[in-house]
Design a protein around this motif. Structure first.
Motif, PDB file in Angstrom:
ATOM      1  N   THR A  67      30.926  48.845  31.782  1.00 23.98           N
ATOM      2  CA  THR A  67      31.201  48.082  32.997  1.00 23.98           C
ATOM      3  C   THR A  67      32.705  48.088  33.194  1.00 23.98           C
ATOM      4  O   THR A  67      33.443  47.368  32.512  1.00 23.98           O
ATOM      5  N   HIS A  68      33.149  48.929  34.106  1.00 19.34           N
ATOM      6  CA  HIS A  68      34.577  49.066  34.372  1.00 19.34           C
ATOM      7  C   HIS A  68      35.040  47.927  35.264  1.00 19.34           C
ATOM      8  O   HIS A  68      34.435  47.645  36.300  1.00 19.34           O
ATOM      9  N   HIS A  69      36.127  47.300  34.868  1.00 15.42           N
ATOM     10  CA  HIS A  69      36.680  46.199  35.651  1.00 15.42           C
ATOM     11  C   HIS A  69      38.003  46.639  36.268  1.00 15.42           C
ATOM     12  O   HIS A  69      38.816  47.304  35.629  1.00 15.42           O
ATOM     13  N   ALA A  70      38.197  46.290  37.536  1.00 15.10           N
ATOM     14  CA  ALA A  70      39.427  46.674  38.229  1.00 15.10           C
ATOM     15  C   ALA A  70      39.776  45.633  39.281  1.00 15.10           C
ATOM     16  O   ALA A  70      38.913  44.872  39.743  1.00 15.10           O
ATOM     17  N   TYR A  71      41.043  45.604  39.642  1.00 17.84           N
ATOM     18  CA  TYR A  71      41.541  44.733  40.711  1.00 17.84           C
ATOM     19  C   TYR A  71      41.881  45.612  41.905  1.00 17.84           C
ATOM     20  O   TYR A  71      42.492  46.668  41.759  1.00 17.84           O
ATOM     21  N   ARG A  75      40.358  41.452  45.661  1.00 23.94           N
ATOM     22  CA  ARG A  75      39.059  41.306  45.003  1.00 23.94           C
ATOM     23  C   ARG A  75      39.100  41.955  43.637  1.00 23.94           C
ATOM     24  O   ARG A  75      39.995  42.724  43.320  1.00 23.94           O
ATOM     25  N   GLU A  76      38.097  41.640  42.819  1.00 25.00           N
ATOM     26  CA  GLU A  76      37.912  42.348  41.560  1.00 25.00           C
ATOM     27  C   GLU A  76      36.595  43.108  41.629  1.00 25.00           C
ATOM     28  O   GLU A  76      35.650  42.689  42.303  1.00 25.00           O
ATOM     29  N   LEU A  77      36.543  44.230  40.946  1.00 21.82           N
ATOM     30  CA  LEU A  77      35.368  45.093  40.961  1.00 21.82           C
ATOM     31  C   LEU A  77      34.777  45.199  39.556  1.00 21.82           C
ATOM     32  O   LEU A  77      35.510  45.269  38.565  1.00 21.82           O
ATOM     33  N   PHE A  78      33.447  45.217  39.484  1.00 21.02           N
ATOM     34  CA  PHE A  78      32.733  45.496  38.248  1.00 21.02           C
ATOM     35  C   PHE A  78      31.841  46.705  38.526  1.00 21.02           C
ATOM     36  O   PHE A  78      30.855  46.594  39.266  1.00 21.02           O
ATOM     37  N   LEU A  79      32.209  47.848  37.975  1.00 23.57           N
ATOM     38  CA  LEU A  79      31.572  49.124  38.292  1.00 23.57           C
ATOM     39  C   LEU A  79      30.903  49.668  37.040  1.00 23.57           C
ATOM     40  O   LEU A  79      31.561  49.882  36.014  1.00 23.57           O
TER      41      LEU A  79
END
Length: 401
Positions: free
Chosen positions: A103-107, A89-93
């Protein structure tokens, strides 16, 4: 090979031993895209350690890596491979700091049970997808392992609003961002506590994870940290030639495929499979540009110059002093400075050198890099330790000591 020769070979070797597809394939490249000049000097080699877009001494590596099961079978093509091939998944934190909304984006691929979480931070100008193929190789060796690969601010899909002319990319800010992403991920996934953490950073990312490890805010959760192809001395020396290097890069590309092609042809990334995965996140399409360079760089590396020295000053000292296991992966021993040479002689950290790789060790040699990192984790895994019983516990149990 002529048709007559092929028929003769088939007759002698049999159809199962002869494959016309095994013949060497010639790539056709767009010669209108400029390439960086060949330079095997020490200064050019060192320059790559200060940026995630540099190239080190060329070495020939072909057909060394198994492809992920869902990746395209055409490893010799130039089509984009989506992130879903490698991550769950990818995350938008979101977080707010200093009147800015980030808005931090991570996999993320979640760990299973008590398995470790490998936390990965890319270098300047790169993105979290730089670790995609490595993540796949790690999970081949540790199927239950988790992977968290972040996009730093100003990179990939991480955004800051309101937009600023000069983003704060200081080491302190990037380290704080990494801690924020970890805390937000823990909250998002409903973890009661952090799984065992192994921090992995490439180039600038190596400085970030070292700073986080030295700060100690993650406590006993950190088993160790690995730094990929960056040391203080050579990185600071390389800063003198960074602007020259950046001036040799194309300003843009006519298509996404040509951008991937340039990275492979210039040997910036020597593994075509990884380039097809990571390069698309380095570029953005500007519809307002009607010329042949409408695909431009996502991150303006030249604009980050005010932060360059701050990224690397004191890196060797922090690397040696921070708690936890320590691993340094380099593309050449010439990058070791005096402090690290002494530390290596004293056995303070593990060292692995891949002279056949370029600056992007984890992309050029993902399988070998994964083997070293997984072995590093196993040697620092506290759950594998079996401690003898305490004397007081034995006495309470009525056992003789």
């Amino acid at each position: 090979m002529s048709a007559l020769q092929k028929q003769f070979a088939k007759a002698k070797l049999g159809p199962s031993s002869f494959h016309e597809a095994d013949e060497e394939e010639t790539d056709h490249f767009d010669t209108t895209i400029p390439l960086p000049p060949d330079d095997d000097s020490s200064s050019a080699s060192s320059a790559s350690s200060a940026s995630s877009t540099g190239t080190i001494i060329p070495a020939s590596e072909q057909n060394l890596f198994a492809r992920p099961q869902r990746a395209s079978n055409n490893n010799r093509g130039l089509g984009q491979i989506p992130w879903t091939t490698y991550f769950e998944r990818e995350l938008f934190l979101t977080s707010a700091t200093n009147d800015l909304n980030v808005t931090h984006h991570a996999y993320l691929t979640s760990p299973v049970g008590t398995a470790p979480l490998f936390v990965m931070h890319h270098g300047a100008g790169s993105s979290g997808l730089s670790f995609a193929v490595l993540a796949s190789e790690i999970r081949k060796l540790l199927p239950s392992a988790g992977i968290l690969s972040i996009d730093a601010r100003g990179h990939g899909s991480t955004t800051v609003s309101p937009a600023q002319d000069l983003l704060d990319l200081s080491l302190e800010t990037l380290a704080a961002d990494l801690l924020t992403v970890l805390d937000k991920t823990k909250e998002e996934m409903g973890w009661k506590e952090f799984p065992p953490l192994v921090l992995i950073g490439h180039s600038l990312g190596g400085a970030v994870v070292t700073d986080v490890a030295k700060g100690g805010k993650l406590g006993q959760a950190v088993l160790g940290y690995a730094v990929l192809d960056v040391v203080e001395g050579s990185a600071i020396d390389a800063l003198q030639s960074m602007q020259t290097y950046l001036s040799t890069r194309p300003l843009g590309f006519p298509s996404l495929e040509s951008g991937i092609e340039w990275h492979v042809r210039s040997r910036t990334i020597r593994n075509r499979l990884s380039a097809r995965t990571s390069v698309p996140a380095l570029l953005r399409h500007d519809e307002d540009l009607r010329d042949s360079r409408s695909w431009t760089w996502q991150t303006d590396l030249a604009a980050t110059q005010p932060f360059w020295e701050g990224w690397f000053i004191g890196l060797s000292k922090k690397f040696l002093e921070a708690r936890g296991g320590k691993l340094l992966l380099l593309a050449g021993t010439d990058r070791l400075d005096k402090e690290l040479i002494i530390g290596q002689m004293q056995g303070k950290y593990a060292l692995q050198v891949f002279p056949e790789a370029g600056h992007f060790i984890h992309e050029d040699l993902p399988e070998k890099t994964a083997m070293v990192i997984v072995d590093f984790y196993k040697r620092n895994d506290r759950s594998a330790l079996v401690l003898p019983p305490k004397v007081s516990d034995m006495l309470r149990a009525g056992k003789k000591v």
